[in-house]
Design an enzyme around this catalytic site. Structure first.
Site, PDB file in Angstrom:
ATOM      1  N   PHE A 161     -21.784   1.501  -5.225  1.00  0.00           N
ATOM      2  CA  PHE A 161     -23.176   1.338  -5.638  1.00  0.00           C
ATOM      3  C   PHE A 161     -24.118   2.288  -4.904  1.00  0.00           C
ATOM      4  O   PHE A 161     -25.213   2.580  -5.376  1.00  0.00           O
ATOM      5  CB  PHE A 161     -23.642  -0.113  -5.449  1.00  0.00           C
ATOM      6  CG  PHE A 161     -23.442  -0.673  -4.071  1.00  0.00           C
ATOM      7  CD1 PHE A 161     -24.323  -0.398  -3.039  1.00  0.00           C
ATOM      8  CD2 PHE A 161     -22.358  -1.507  -3.795  1.00  0.00           C
ATOM      9  CE1 PHE A 161     -24.148  -0.912  -1.772  1.00  0.00           C
ATOM     10  CE2 PHE A 161     -22.167  -2.037  -2.534  1.00  0.00           C
ATOM     11  CZ  PHE A 161     -23.066  -1.739  -1.516  1.00  0.00           C
ATOM     12  N   TYR A 201       0.839  -1.199   0.000  1.00  0.00           N
ATOM     13  CA  TYR A 201       0.000   0.000   0.000  1.00  0.00           C
ATOM     14  C   TYR A 201       0.877   1.253   0.000  1.00  0.00           C
ATOM     15  O   TYR A 201       1.638   1.501   0.946  1.00  0.00           O
ATOM     16  CB  TYR A 201      -0.938   0.021   1.198  1.00  0.00           C
ATOM     17  CG  TYR A 201      -2.025  -1.036   1.177  1.00  0.00           C
ATOM     18  CD1 TYR A 201      -2.330  -1.732   0.004  1.00  0.00           C
ATOM     19  CD2 TYR A 201      -2.753  -1.337   2.326  1.00  0.00           C
ATOM     20  CE1 TYR A 201      -3.322  -2.698  -0.013  1.00  0.00           C
ATOM     21  CE2 TYR A 201      -3.756  -2.308   2.304  1.00  0.00           C
ATOM     22  CZ  TYR A 201      -4.029  -2.984   1.135  1.00  0.00           C
ATOM     23  OH  TYR A 201      -5.017  -3.932   1.111  1.00  0.00           O
TER      24      TYR A 201
END
Length: 305
Positions: free
Chosen positions: A226, A52
């Protein structure tokens, strides 16, 4: 924050994990404020990986939390290794080097949990076992797990690895729920019946391995969220309806949907927004009804046979 046992370990951890993949997007003061806000919420389980930010995320985190012995005793640190540029690597040498790098960047002597990040088809289970034994004996890693692995890949590791696998980090959300859908569509001739993961959901439940859903708000493979997305009008209408009932945000309901499953999951939350993190943590206080859970599942376009 409600807590849970992590796999078969003795660790009592919060039901929400704070994913630190994007902490390098924050300024120093912002990172400090975010991390300490998480602690105030009881969200003291932090998920990292050696890749990361090319390792910078672990460094930024340790600076932001002002790592010291007192702080270290109050938090859980999980990191992952095994992804290299252009390849995956579960060799003994790479696992040991990766852990040493993470410990240095995190300014700690040990990880609570180490996960193998993505399956390495060239894995030698005996090498992994040697690495795990060294890390356990030295006290550098206390518990072990995997990420994105199916049942047979875990069984292959268990051929040589003696440590208990406590967690498996897997992609799962309301819209990415194949591991749930194929269980409804056994022996059916439709796309939902395709078993893409070797029944990993049932396997983890049978073996008391905690599933850690990653990207719990994403659809597709990092295609977008979403929630509040015009592509999912029916889903958002249903989620908002349930959110209004409980007087919480739609973010809270999306996480509560995962927490309602009896597999005892621990979602990994990737937000760096304090308000959204607080909304995620609120999900631990809500238990959706069976009707609400199935209503949300169907509103996402999932069809029951």
């Amino acid at each position: 924050m409600r807590t849970m046992k992590l796999g078969k370990s003795t660790l009592e951890v919060p039901v929400v994990s704070v994913g630190c993949m994007r902490i390098n997007s924050l300024e120093k003061a912002e990172a400090e404020h975010f991390v300490h806000s998480a602690l105030e919420l009881g969200a003291n389980f932090f998920d990292h990986a050696d890749i990361y930010g090319g390792g910078t995320c672990e460094e930024i985190f340790s600076e932001a939390i002002h790592m010291n012995d007192d702080i270290r005793e109050k938090i859980f640190l999980q990191s992952k290794c095994g992804i290299r540029e252009g390849m995956f690597d579960f060799s003994k040498e790479h696992i040991l080097e990766s852990v040493d790098g993470s410990l240095k960047r995190l300014k700690t002597d040990y990880l609570d949990i180490l996960l193998l990040h993505r399956p390495d088809t060239l894995v030698d289970p005996e090498e992994v076992a040697e690495a795990f034994d060294i890390l356990e004996r030295s006290g550098k890693v206390r518990h072990f797990g995997v990420s994105n692995q199916n049942p047979m890949q875990i069984e292959l590791l268990k051929k040589s690895v003696k440590q208990t696998i406590v967690a498996n980090q897997l992609q799962l959300s309301i819209t990415n729920a194949n591991m749930i859908s194929n269980g409804f569509n056994v022996n059916m001739e439709n796309d939902a019946a395709v078993n893409r993961d070797g029944s990993i959901l049932d396997y983890c439940r049978l073996n008391d391995i905690t599933i850690q859903p990653w990207s719990p708000f994403q659809y597709g493979f990092f295609e977008g969220v979403f929630l509040d997305n015009d592509k999912f009008p029916e889903l958002n209408q249903k989620v908002n309806e349930v959110a209004n009932k409980y007087e919480v945000s739609n973010t809270t309901i999306a996480i509560a949907w995962l927490l309602r499953h009896p597999a005892n999951m621990q979602p990994v939350i990737g937000t760096m927004n304090e308000v959204r993190l607080k909304d995620c943590c609120k999900a631990s206080e809500i238990s959706l009804t069976r009707e609400e859970w199935y209503g949300i599942y169907r509103a996402a376009g999932n069809v029951l046979p």
